[in-house]
Design a protein around this motif. Structure first.
Motif, mmCIF file in Angstrom:
data_model
loop_
_atom_site.group_PDB
_atom_site.id
_atom_site.type_symbol
_atom_site.label_atom_id
_atom_site.label_comp_id
_atom_site.label_asym_id
_atom_site.label_seq_id
_atom_site.Cartn_x
_atom_site.Cartn_y
_atom_site.Cartn_z
ATOM 1 N N GLU A 30 46.039 126.060 58.655
ATOM 2 C CA GLU A 30 46.350 125.806 60.286
ATOM 3 C C GLU A 30 46.831 124.729 60.178
ATOM 4 O OE1 GLU A 30 45.310 128.359 63.042
ATOM 5 O OE2 GLU A 30 43.964 130.037 61.882
ATOM 6 N N ILE A 31 47.623 123.955 59.792
ATOM 7 C CA ILE A 31 48.073 122.165 60.001
ATOM 8 C C ILE A 31 48.689 122.151 61.049
ATOM 9 C CG2 ILE A 31 49.356 120.392 59.158
ATOM 10 C CD1 ILE A 31 49.589 122.376 56.721
ATOM 11 N N ARG A 32 47.500 121.213 62.350
ATOM 12 C CA ARG A 32 48.690 120.720 63.763
ATOM 13 C C ARG A 32 49.601 119.204 62.780
ATOM 14 N NH1 ARG A 32 47.405 117.678 67.850
ATOM 15 N NH2 ARG A 32 45.255 117.402 67.428
ATOM 16 N N ALA A 33 50.739 119.049 63.192
ATOM 17 C CA ALA A 33 51.202 117.701 62.251
ATOM 18 C C ALA A 33 51.053 117.095 63.824
ATOM 19 C CB ALA A 33 52.614 118.051 61.852
ATOM 20 N N THR A 34 51.343 115.620 63.429
ATOM 21 C CA THR A 34 51.672 114.826 64.441
ATOM 22 C C THR A 34 52.970 113.972 64.130
ATOM 23 O OG1 THR A 34 50.194 113.457 63.481
ATOM 24 C CG2 THR A 34 49.170 114.381 65.233
ATOM 25 N N CYS A 41 62.229 117.956 62.640
ATOM 26 C CA CYS A 41 61.345 116.986 62.091
ATOM 27 C C CYS A 41 59.641 118.643 61.120
ATOM 28 C CB CYS A 41 60.387 116.650 63.156
ATOM 29 S SG CYS A 41 61.440 115.323 63.600
ATOM 30 N N SER A 42 60.275 120.006 62.159
ATOM 31 C CA SER A 42 59.656 120.402 61.782
ATOM 32 C C SER A 42 59.619 121.650 60.603
ATOM 33 C CB SER A 42 58.864 122.301 62.645
ATOM 34 O OG SER A 42 60.328 122.544 63.418
ATOM 35 N N LYS A 88 54.016 113.700 53.277
ATOM 36 C CA LYS A 88 55.360 114.006 52.069
ATOM 37 C C LYS A 88 56.260 114.294 53.398
ATOM 38 C CE LYS A 88 58.160 114.781 47.650
ATOM 39 N NZ LYS A 88 58.070 115.459 47.082
ATOM 40 N N ALA A 89 57.148 114.342 53.847
ATOM 41 C CA ALA A 89 57.692 115.131 54.658
ATOM 42 C C ALA A 89 57.685 113.809 56.612
ATOM 43 C CB ALA A 89 57.841 116.282 55.808
ATOM 44 N N GLY A 90 56.877 112.784 55.843
ATOM 45 C CA GLY A 90 57.496 111.849 57.017
ATOM 46 C C GLY A 90 56.607 111.867 58.303
ATOM 47 N N PHE A 91 55.256 112.523 57.989
ATOM 48 C CA PHE A 91 54.602 113.205 59.439
ATOM 49 C C PHE A 91 52.940 112.782 59.306
ATOM 50 C CE2 PHE A 91 58.494 115.186 59.508
ATOM 51 C CZ PHE A 91 58.748 114.337 61.019
ATOM 52 N N PHE A 92 51.978 113.081 59.937
ATOM 53 C CA PHE A 92 50.533 112.978 59.784
ATOM 54 C C PHE A 92 50.238 114.509 60.413
ATOM 55 C CE2 PHE A 92 52.477 108.635 60.374
ATOM 56 C CZ PHE A 92 51.738 108.045 59.326
ATOM 57 N N ILE A 93 48.834 114.753 59.986
ATOM 58 C CA ILE A 93 47.667 116.164 60.250
ATOM 59 C C ILE A 93 47.331 115.248 62.022
ATOM 60 C CG2 ILE A 93 45.971 117.223 59.748
ATOM 61 C CD1 ILE A 93 47.245 117.305 56.873
ATOM 62 N N LYS A 130 39.491 111.096 57.077
ATOM 63 C CA LYS A 130 40.372 110.277 58.048
ATOM 64 C C LYS A 130 41.580 110.787 57.083
ATOM 65 C CE LYS A 130 41.515 105.808 58.105
ATOM 66 N NZ LYS A 130 41.645 104.134 58.515
ATOM 67 N N GLY A 131 42.770 111.244 58.029
ATOM 68 C CA GLY A 131 44.203 111.461 57.419
ATOM 69 C C GLY A 131 44.146 113.429 57.678
ATOM 70 N N TYR A 132 42.926 113.961 57.592
ATOM 71 C CA TYR A 132 42.696 115.202 58.001
ATOM 72 C C TYR A 132 42.653 115.388 59.653
ATOM 73 C CZ TYR A 132 43.208 115.256 53.713
ATOM 74 O OH TYR A 132 43.142 115.508 52.208
ATOM 75 N N VAL A 133 41.881 114.038 60.888
ATOM 76 C CA VAL A 133 42.412 114.158 62.409
ATOM 77 C C VAL A 133 43.096 113.097 62.911
ATOM 78 C CG1 VAL A 133 39.843 115.607 62.077
ATOM 79 C CG2 VAL A 133 39.740 113.145 62.462
ATOM 80 N N THR A 134 43.632 113.432 64.216
ATOM 81 C CA THR A 134 43.414 111.434 64.332
ATOM 82 C C THR A 134 43.427 110.604 64.266
ATOM 83 O OG1 THR A 134 43.702 112.231 66.854
ATOM 84 C CG2 THR A 134 45.429 113.717 66.713
ATOM 85 N N GLU A 135 43.639 109.782 64.643
ATOM 86 C CA GLU A 135 42.829 108.677 63.702
ATOM 87 C C GLU A 135 41.824 108.623 65.455
ATOM 88 O OE1 GLU A 135 41.735 105.099 62.398
ATOM 89 O OE2 GLU A 135 43.466 106.905 62.171
ATOM 90 N N LYS A 136 42.512 108.713 66.580
ATOM 91 C CA LYS A 136 41.375 108.194 68.579
ATOM 92 C C LYS A 136 39.921 109.806 67.476
ATOM 93 C CE LYS A 136 41.895 109.361 72.836
ATOM 94 N NZ LYS A 136 42.266 109.787 74.124
ATOM 95 N N GLU A 137 40.326 110.419 67.418
ATOM 96 C CA GLU A 137 39.702 112.126 66.640
ATOM 97 C C GLU A 137 39.570 110.840 66.059
ATOM 98 O OE1 GLU A 137 37.455 115.186 67.139
ATOM 99 O OE2 GLU A 137 38.452 114.371 68.294
#
Length: 165
Positions: A30-34, A41-42, A88-93, A130-137
């Motif tokens: 389950e991937i929540r993208a940012t 985008c999706s 690769k799609a241009g987004f982050f996890i 890092k890279g699997y959660v938001t920067e803030k998290e």
């Protein structure tokens, strides 16, 4: 130990290693993208995920930007593959939660950061690197896991996980 017994031990060890590896598998991701702003985008992420031969199905929830990826039985994918496809799609996890066979987390690449134990035939866990959660998290988690020596090292092949069930 004589030579024949040494060979038997080595062969048994190799067989055991490969049997553990083949049983280790992620069942669902389950991937929540940012960073998504529209359905196009999706669609880009969806297409990237579907390029993996191990993917059976991808369900998308546009309200939460969550992609639920069902995988083939016996796959040997790692969390790194999902990160690479989303990027690769241009987004982050923003969040990566995996459902897997319990023996998956016994591999040396998975480092447990909480005291929960895995019960049942499948377990659910979150990758908290890092890279699997938001920067803030990640900043918040870095403080929480400062006693986990490997957490701050950001080794791309080690996955720090938090068991959820």
């Amino acid at each position: 130990m004589n030579k024949i017994n040494k060979v038997r031990v080595i062969v048994a060890s190799i067989v055991l290693m490969f049997s553990i590896k083949s049983n280790a598998q992620i069942v669902k991701a389950e991937i929540r993208a940012t960073g998504l702003t529209c359905s196009m985008c999706s669609n880009a992420i969806n297409k990237q995920l579907k390029t993996l031969p191990e993917v059976v199905n991808v369900e998308t929830d546009l309200n939460t930007n969550t992609f639920t990826v069902t995988l083939t039985e016996g796959n040997t994918l790692s969390p790194k593959v999902f990160k690479e496809k989303v990027e690769k799609a241009g987004f982050f996890i923003g969040t990566l939660v995996l459902t897997a066979k319990p023996e998956t987390i016994t591999q040396s690449t998975y480092i447990l950061v909480n005291n929960n134990t895995a019960n049942g035939t499948e377990i659910q866990f979150q990758v908290v690197d890092k890279g699997y959660v938001t920067e803030k998290e990640f900043k918040k988690l870095s403080k929480s896991y400062k006693n986990v020596e490997t957490y701050a090292s950001n080794n791309e092949d080690d996955f720090h996980i938090k068991i959820l069930n």
